[in-house]
Design an enzyme around this catalytic site. Structure first.
Site, PDB file in Angstrom:
ATOM      1  N   ASP A  89      27.775 -86.870-149.567  1.00  0.00           N
ATOM      2  CA  ASP A  89      27.001 -88.085-149.321  1.00  0.00           C
ATOM      3  C   ASP A  89      27.543 -89.195-150.233  1.00  0.00           C
ATOM      4  OD1 ASP A  89      26.040 -87.687-151.833  1.00  0.00           O
ATOM      5  OD2 ASP A  89      24.083 -86.957-151.191  1.00  0.00           O
ATOM      6  N   ASP A 278      21.305 -82.736-141.503  1.00  0.00           N
ATOM      7  CA  ASP A 278      21.264 -82.125-142.837  1.00  0.00           C
ATOM      8  C   ASP A 278      19.868 -82.329-143.396  1.00  0.00           C
ATOM      9  OD1 ASP A 278      21.601 -85.020-143.446  1.00  0.00           O
ATOM     10  OD2 ASP A 278      21.665 -84.297-145.507  1.00  0.00           O
TER      11      ASP A 278
END
Ligand SMILES: [Zn+2]
Length: 376
Positions: A89, A278
């Site tokens: 991320d 996710d």
């Protein structure tokens, strides 16, 4: 409609895919062998935390351990001994959270995220820029890199939303420039470079979501994500917005529903066109003694994975489970349900043994993977 697979660094991954949280390079308590048995084909690691610990120098060292093939030339993969899809991320969420927790700790400007946190002894100061995020993500060695974005709260004004969308576009442009600079410097080709995804912001405003998506598409990325809160004030999936944003992205691109979600929301979002998911829920809930369960046999043809009424939770700490000889779920094919009873799991949590977390998370992740497998 959504695409069926994603190709990166010479390897193909089938979609849809669910990526559990491996913040610090580990799905807590689980090794790569059991991840494979559960059917986990990818994870999300955290840029901000990995930069701190173990640090990019160590990860870059691991990247040199295997010269070929490209799929294995990754610091984080060699470090974890996990060779599925790895997404890093942007690190933005963590920096924003730090700022929000300490009032005077920083500010967000077009330059990046300025932070000034910690006490006298452990003060951390600096600016986290979109370029920093890309450089760290390259050093980590993920397959998919995410541009730093600026997100909004559920109740923000349109003025704030406009600012956030415009800053997200500006940061995405700078991220892409940095990305291309590194590709050139490292002489990477289309076959061995990672992919770069941008995140569509714009809060509750369709107008600004559309604007943000269009501008990001003009810059050009390998995939696009749904940014900000996907849920309404009641904590339910905002189905209309989720569908609207999926439709803003042409079907040839992978569509990443960041942070989604509950198992039934994954099934719903997939109907709208999202194909990468996710979420921290299955692992976090497992560690907190909350186990997911299908109410009926999910192998039945008509079983609807997108209906929340088809799921229930088992709170394994409850006394009634202390003598329950049944597995968590008779229909589950996971290692935990095949070998252990509710009573044993209850006991492990009671005596606070590490095996409790492991068995609970194995089961929850298997439930999530069953959902995703049903959508393929
Ligand atoms: Zn199970």
């Amino acid at each position: 409609m959504s695409i069926k697979e994603i190709k990166v660094k010479g390897k193909t991954y089938q979609l849809p895919i669910f990526l559990p949280d491996a913040t610090l390079g580990v799905v807590r308590g689980l090794d790569s062998e059991i991840l494979e048995k559960i059917g986990v084909r990818g994870v999300v690691v955290n840029t901000y935390h990995l930069n701190d610990n173990p640090g990019t120098k160590i990860l870059e060292r691991f990247a040199t351990l295997t010269k070929t093939p490209a799929t294995k030339k990754s610091g984080i993969k060699n470090f974890m001994n996990f060779f599925g899809l790895v997404v890093s991320d942007s690190g933005g969420w963590q920096v924003f959270s730090l700022i929000k927790r300490h009032d005077e700790a920083g500010e967000i400007s077009d330059e990046g995220v300025k932070f000034n946190i910690g006490g006298e002894k452990n003060r951390q100061q600096g600016v986290f820029t979109p370029e920093d995020s890309i450089r760290i993500q390259f050093a980590i060695g993920a397959d998919i890199l995410i541009c730093l974005d600026d997100f909004t709260g559920v109740n923000d004004t349109e003025e704030k939303i406009k600012e956030s969308a415009e800053r997200t576009i500006l940061w995405a442009r700078r991220s892409k420039m940095e990305f291309e600079k590194i590709i050139k410097k490292r002489k990477l080709t289309a076959n061995n470079r990672p992919l770069l995804f941008a995140v569509i912001q714009g809060g509750w405003s369709k107008k600004w979501r559309k604007y943000c998506a269009e501008e990001l598409l003009k810059i050009g990325f390998d995939g696009y994500g749904y940014g900000g809160y996907m849920v309404n004030e009641r904590g339910e999936l905002d189905q209309e917005m989720s569908k609207y944003i999926a439709e803003l992205i042409p079907d040839k691109f992978p569509k990443f529903a960041l942070g989604v979600g509950k198992p039934w929301d994954i099934a719903r979002c997939h109907q709208f066109g999202w194909d990468i998911f996710d979420c921290v829920l299955p692992t976090r809930d497992g560690r907190h003694q909350r186990l997911y369960r299908f109410k009926n046999n999910p192998n039945q043809k008509k079983f609807d994975f997108s209906d929340p009424n088809n799921y229930e939770f088992i709170y394994i700490a409850r006394q009634k489970f202390s003598s329950d000889v049944k597995p968590i779920d008779n229909h589950c094919d996971c290692f935990t349900c095949q070998n252990y009873s509710r009573a044993y799991l209850h006991h492990l949590f009671k005596i606070n043994d590490v095996l409790a977390h492991r068995l609970a998370v194995i089961h929850n992740l298997r439930v999530y993977n069953r959902v995703v497998e049903s959508l393929g």
